[in-house]
Design an enzyme around this catalytic site. Sequence first.
Site, PDB file in Angstrom:
ATOM      1  N   HIS A   1      19.629   2.170 -36.339  1.00 19.33           N
ATOM      2  CA  HIS A   1      19.134   0.855 -36.373  1.00 19.33           C
ATOM      3  C   HIS A   1      20.075  -0.491 -35.450  1.00 19.33           C
ATOM      4  O   HIS A   1      20.562  -1.981 -35.876  1.00 19.33           O
ATOM      5  CB  HIS A   1      19.382   0.232 -37.851  1.00 19.33           C
ATOM      6  CG  HIS A   1      18.580   1.494 -38.372  1.00 19.33           C
ATOM      7  ND1 HIS A   1      18.700   2.567 -39.263  1.00 19.33           N
ATOM      8  CD2 HIS A   1      16.950   0.998 -38.153  1.00 19.33           C
ATOM      9  CE1 HIS A   1      17.440   2.754 -39.902  1.00 19.33           C
ATOM     10  NE2 HIS A   1      16.597   2.310 -39.632  1.00 19.33           N
TER      11      HIS A   1
ATOM     12  N   GLU B   1      11.781   1.982 -29.592  1.00 15.99           N
ATOM     13  CA  GLU B   1      10.762   2.548 -29.140  1.00 15.99           C
ATOM     14  C   GLU B   1      10.742   4.154 -29.365  1.00 15.99           C
ATOM     15  O   GLU B   1       9.337   5.014 -29.184  1.00 15.99           O
ATOM     16  CB  GLU B   1      10.809   3.204 -28.311  1.00 15.99           C
ATOM     17  CG  GLU B   1      11.058   1.825 -27.322  1.00 15.99           C
ATOM     18  CD  GLU B   1      11.026   1.973 -25.430  1.00 15.99           C
ATOM     19  OE1 GLU B   1      11.596   2.793 -24.904  1.00 15.99           O
ATOM     20  OE2 GLU B   1      10.996   0.929 -24.939  1.00 15.99           O
TER      21      GLU B   1
ATOM     22  N   LEU C   1      20.430   2.747 -43.544  1.00 16.43           N
ATOM     23  CA  LEU C   1      20.725   2.546 -41.509  1.00 16.43           C
ATOM     24  C   LEU C   1      21.716   4.040 -41.150  1.00 16.43           C
ATOM     25  O   LEU C   1      22.335   4.414 -41.897  1.00 16.43           O
ATOM     26  CB  LEU C   1      21.363   1.546 -41.447  1.00 16.43           C
ATOM     27  CG  LEU C   1      20.562  -0.100 -42.162  1.00 16.43           C
ATOM     28  CD1 LEU C   1      21.374  -0.807 -41.742  1.00 16.43           C
ATOM     29  CD2 LEU C   1      19.461   0.300 -41.727  1.00 16.43           C
TER      30      LEU C   1
ATOM     31  N   ARG D   1      17.635  10.173 -33.953  1.00 14.80           N
ATOM     32  CA  ARG D   1      18.360   9.331 -35.020  1.00 14.80           C
ATOM     33  C   ARG D   1      17.161   9.137 -35.862  1.00 14.80           C
ATOM     34  O   ARG D   1      15.888   8.209 -35.475  1.00 14.80           O
ATOM     35  CB  ARG D   1      19.032   8.466 -35.271  1.00 14.80           C
ATOM     36  CG  ARG D   1      20.611   9.124 -34.436  1.00 14.80           C
ATOM     37  CD  ARG D   1      21.505   7.690 -34.061  1.00 14.80           C
ATOM     38  NE  ARG D   1      23.117   8.424 -33.914  1.00 14.80           N
ATOM     39  CZ  ARG D   1      23.470   8.024 -32.795  1.00 14.80           C
ATOM     40  NH1 ARG D   1      22.391   8.417 -31.435  1.00 14.80           N
ATOM     41  NH2 ARG D   1      24.148   9.215 -33.212  1.00 14.80           N
ATOM     42  N   SER D   2      16.787   9.210 -36.753  1.00 16.90           N
ATOM     43  CA  SER D   2      16.504   9.004 -38.257  1.00 16.90           C
ATOM     44  C   SER D   2      16.278   9.074 -39.098  1.00 16.90           C
ATOM     45  O   SER D   2      17.562   9.491 -39.809  1.00 16.90           O
ATOM     46  CB  SER D   2      14.619   9.287 -37.868  1.00 16.90           C
ATOM     47  OG  SER D   2      14.144   9.201 -39.160  1.00 16.90           O
ATOM     48  N   SER D   3      16.061   7.631 -40.141  1.00 14.96           N
ATOM     49  CA  SER D   3      16.329   8.288 -41.680  1.00 14.96           C
ATOM     50  C   SER D   3      16.217   9.921 -42.754  1.00 14.96           C
ATOM     51  O   SER D   3      16.868  10.083 -42.946  1.00 14.96           O
ATOM     52  CB  SER D   3      15.679   7.123 -42.780  1.00 14.96           C
ATOM     53  OG  SER D   3      16.818   5.949 -41.629  1.00 14.96           O
ATOM     54  N   ARG D   4      15.073  10.102 -42.016  1.00 13.64           N
ATOM     55  CA  ARG D   4      14.572  10.657 -42.039  1.00 13.64           C
ATOM     56  C   ARG D   4      15.266  12.621 -41.977  1.00 13.64           C
ATOM     57  O   ARG D   4      15.322  13.798 -42.695  1.00 13.64           O
ATOM     58  CB  ARG D   4      13.053  11.371 -41.981  1.00 13.64           C
ATOM     59  CG  ARG D   4      12.125  10.667 -43.209  1.00 13.64           C
ATOM     60  CD  ARG D   4      10.716  11.013 -42.674  1.00 13.64           C
ATOM     61  NE  ARG D   4       9.929   9.673 -43.709  1.00 13.64           N
ATOM     62  CZ  ARG D   4       9.448   8.523 -42.929  1.00 13.64           C
ATOM     63  NH1 ARG D   4       8.919   8.170 -41.737  1.00 13.64           N
ATOM     64  NH2 ARG D   4       8.943   7.904 -44.064  1.00 13.64           N
TER      65      ARG D   4
ATOM     66  N   GLN E   1       3.287   1.079 -46.519  1.00  7.51           N
ATOM     67  CA  GLN E   1       2.774   2.668 -45.557  1.00  7.51           C
ATOM     68  C   GLN E   1       2.506   4.216 -46.001  1.00  7.51           C
ATOM     69  O   GLN E   1       3.203   4.980 -44.698  1.00  7.51           O
ATOM     70  CB  GLN E   1       3.772   1.740 -44.792  1.00  7.51           C
ATOM     71  CG  GLN E   1       4.700   2.032 -44.774  1.00  7.51           C
ATOM     72  CD  GLN E   1       5.630   1.496 -43.547  1.00  7.51           C
ATOM     73  OE1 GLN E   1       5.931   0.186 -43.387  1.00  7.51           O
ATOM     74  NE2 GLN E   1       6.014   2.190 -42.355  1.00  7.51           N
TER      75      GLN E   1
END
Length: 283
Positions: free
Chosen positions: A40, A151, A36, A187-190, A64
């Site tokens: 998030h 989004e 997170l 923002r991204s966990s990756r 997925q």
Amino acid sequence: MPQIAIVRTVADLRAQVAAWRSTGERVALVPTMGALHEGHLSLIALAKTKADRVVASVFVNPTQFGPNEDFDAYPRGEARDAELLAGAGCDLLFAPTVAEMYPQGFSTTVNVTGVTEPLDGAARPGHFAGVATVVSKLLLQCGPDVAIFGEKDFQQLQVIKRVVRDLDIPVEIVGAPTSRLEDGLARSSRNAYLSDAEREVAGRMNVALADAVRRLQAGETVERVEATGLAALERAGFQRIDYFEVRNADDLSHPGPGPLTVPGRVLAAAVVGKTRLIDNMAV
């Protein structure tokens, strides 16, 4: 330090939701794959404005991920996730095992046509069947009044809206604005995978998208805007570009080569180093 209750079975999740409902409380669900970040937590904040109680799920969904994707390497850290959720005022963490979500003999898949086919659907075959199946399960397991999705994963959001509509699942789906860093990177966990040099390249994706939005609003043709955006990502240093496309916002159909005359979305996906990034902007 605040603590959050954690449940790991569908039965325990439903029991807690039923207890809240017995006192007339509304329930919101925020599905996540963990690792997170502030993005998030912005979903949790929005959920708290829509309901009395908020459930967050943390489940890295194997169905997925493609065979050559990053399922094993995907960042995980339940203790930190629980701490962040507690601090954000989330009421319950649902953290099921793979066996709880996909018990022995599991053989049902939710497939959506149309909206799943372009963009990430073409780049990641089978991805949206995994998404649609796990989200359908989470919605039916929790039975929330409202569920919040970011989004940033705009195509995923449209797929989930279609599943809920087509299967008559009684939940309101709300899209939350993309949370961005100071330079505009979504923002991204990756993002945790990125080296300093790769981080600099990544920060140019949103610049290309914003430029595309300006060009479309000025009346430039979709065909030219897409070509200019692809070239911009190539110059930025992305090793592979899966797509840079303009789509109709409602159904993700392609608007054609001329000027954009309906509400649209510019969407991009590209790889820098070993990290695949996606982003989009509204027109």
